[in-house]
Design a protein around this motif. Structure first.
Motif, short mmCIF file in Angstrom:
data_model
loop_
_atom_site.label_atom_id
_atom_site.label_comp_id
_atom_site.label_asym_id
_atom_site.label_seq_id
_atom_site.Cartn_x
_atom_site.Cartn_y
_atom_site.Cartn_z
N SER A 16 -45.56 -57.51 -2.63
CA SER A 16 -44.72 -58.12 -3.65
C SER A 16 -43.95 -57.14 -4.52
CB SER A 16 -45.58 -59.01 -4.57
OG SER A 16 -46.51 -58.21 -5.29
N TRP A 17 -44.20 -55.85 -4.45
CA TRP A 17 -43.53 -54.90 -5.33
C TRP A 17 -42.08 -54.74 -4.93
CZ3 TRP A 17 -41.78 -49.64 -4.78
CH2 TRP A 17 -41.44 -49.06 -6.00
N THR A 18 -41.19 -54.92 -5.90
CA THR A 18 -39.76 -54.78 -5.63
C THR A 18 -39.13 -53.82 -6.62
OG1 THR A 18 -39.25 -56.66 -7.01
CG2 THR A 18 -39.58 -57.10 -4.65
N GLY A 19 -39.88 -52.85 -7.07
CA GLY A 19 -39.37 -51.91 -8.07
C GLY A 19 -38.32 -50.99 -7.51
N LEU A 20 -37.56 -50.42 -8.39
CA LEU A 20 -36.51 -49.50 -8.02
C LEU A 20 -37.06 -48.08 -8.10
CD1 LEU A 20 -33.51 -49.16 -7.37
CD2 LEU A 20 -33.09 -49.07 -9.81
N VAL A 21 -36.76 -47.27 -7.12
CA VAL A 21 -37.25 -45.90 -7.09
C VAL A 21 -36.10 -44.96 -7.40
CG1 VAL A 21 -38.27 -44.11 -5.63
CG2 VAL A 21 -38.96 -46.48 -5.36
N VAL A 22 -36.30 -44.10 -8.39
CA VAL A 22 -35.34 -43.04 -8.69
C VAL A 22 -36.10 -41.73 -8.70
CG1 VAL A 22 -33.72 -44.47 -10.00
CG2 VAL A 22 -35.57 -43.33 -11.19
N GLU A 23 -35.42 -40.66 -8.33
CA GLU A 23 -36.10 -39.37 -8.27
C GLU A 23 -36.46 -38.86 -9.65
OE1 GLU A 23 -34.54 -36.36 -5.76
OE2 GLU A 23 -33.89 -37.83 -4.27
N ASN A 24 -35.59 -39.03 -10.64
CA ASN A 24 -35.84 -38.52 -11.96
C ASN A 24 -35.40 -39.57 -12.97
OD1 ASN A 24 -35.74 -37.18 -14.45
ND2 ASN A 24 -35.37 -35.21 -13.46
N THR A 25 -36.34 -40.23 -13.61
CA THR A 25 -36.01 -41.31 -14.53
C THR A 25 -35.24 -40.81 -15.75
OG1 THR A 25 -38.20 -41.09 -15.56
CG2 THR A 25 -37.94 -42.77 -13.85
N TYR A 26 -35.51 -39.59 -16.20
CA TYR A 26 -34.79 -39.05 -17.36
C TYR A 26 -33.31 -38.88 -17.04
CZ TYR A 26 -33.22 -35.99 -21.06
OH TYR A 26 -32.51 -35.45 -22.10
N VAL A 27 -33.00 -38.28 -15.89
CA VAL A 27 -31.61 -38.08 -15.48
C VAL A 27 -30.93 -39.44 -15.31
CG1 VAL A 27 -30.11 -37.21 -13.65
CG2 VAL A 27 -32.02 -35.83 -14.45
N ALA A 28 -31.61 -40.38 -14.68
CA ALA A 28 -31.04 -41.72 -14.49
C ALA A 28 -30.72 -42.37 -15.84
CB ALA A 28 -31.98 -42.58 -13.68
N SER A 29 -31.59 -42.19 -16.82
CA SER A 29 -31.34 -42.80 -18.13
C SER A 29 -30.15 -42.14 -18.83
CB SER A 29 -32.59 -42.71 -19.01
OG SER A 29 -32.82 -41.36 -19.42
N GLN A 30 -29.93 -40.85 -18.61
CA GLN A 30 -28.80 -40.15 -19.22
C GLN A 30 -27.47 -40.58 -18.61
OE1 GLN A 30 -29.25 -38.11 -21.97
NE2 GLN A 30 -31.27 -39.02 -21.74
#
Length: 171
Positions: A41-55
C-alpha cells in the motif's frame, strides 16, 4: 467418606517452551502481516535529498503556474503495446512538438522505473510533429508517468500523472 484431593498442576519446562513459542509466533505473524500490508500500500514519493528538494520547491511551483497559464492539455494513450502522447492548446488545436521523453515510475519500487523516448508518429512531418509514439507495454498496476514534451519553450512542458494500467491498457 472419601476425600480426594487433586494434585495442583505443575508448570513444567514444556509449558514454558510452548508459551515462548506461542509468544514469538504471534510477534512474527504480526510483523509479517504489517510488512506485507506496508509493501502493498505504500505510495510515497522518493527523493534523493529532501533538503535540496525543499529548496527547489518555490521555483518548481512558479514554473508550474506559468505552464498552467498556457492552458495546454496533454493526451496520453496506452494500449496494445503502444504509448502515444500529444498536446493541444486552450482552443483545442495541436501544439507542435520537437521531442517527448517519459519516465514510468513505480510508486514504491525504484527498480521497476523505466525511461522511454518517443519518436514522431507516422504521418507527421519531422518539422511539425503533433503526436509522438513508442512501442512499450508497462506492467499492470499503478504508475507515475513523468512526461517532458519539447514544444519550443525555454523549459520542457511537464505533464505528471498517476495512472492505472490494466491488461496493458490505460484505465
Amino acid at each position: 467418606m472419601s476425600t480426594e484431593t487433586q494434585k495442583p498442576r505443575e508448570f513444567t519446562g514444556r509449558h514454558m517452551l510452548i508459551s515462548i513459542i506461542a509468544f514469538f509466533a504471534v510477534v512474527i505473524g504480526v510483523n509479517a502481516t504489517m510488512a506485507t500490508l506496508a509493501r502493498k500500500s505504500w505510495t510515497g514519493l522518493v527523493v534523493e535529498n529532501t533538503y535540496v528538494a525543499s529548496q527547489q520547491f518555490n521555483e518548481e511551483a512558479r514554473k508550474g503556474r506559468a505552464q498552467a497559464a498556457l492552458g495546454w492539455t496533454g493526451k496520453l494513450t496506452i494500449a496494445s503495446g503502444d504509448v502515444r502522447y500529444s498536446l493541444v492548446d486552450s482552443q483545442g488545436k495541436p501544439v507542435p512538438l520537437h521531442g517527448v521523453r517519459m519516465l514510468f515510475r513505480h510508486p514504491a519500487y525504484e527498480a521497476e522505473d523505466e525511461a522511454l523516448t518517443l519518436a514522431a508518429a507516422s504521418g507527421d512531418s519531422p518539422v511539425n510533429t503533433r503526436e509522438f509514439a513508442a512501442r512499450h507495454a508497462p506492467k499492470d498496476g499503478v504508475w507515475i508517468v513523468e512526461i517532458d514534451a519539447d514544444a519550443g519553450l525555454t523549459s520542457p512542458f511537464r505533464d505528471i500523472r498517476r495512472i492505472m494500467i490494466v491488461k496493458g491498457a490505460l484505465q
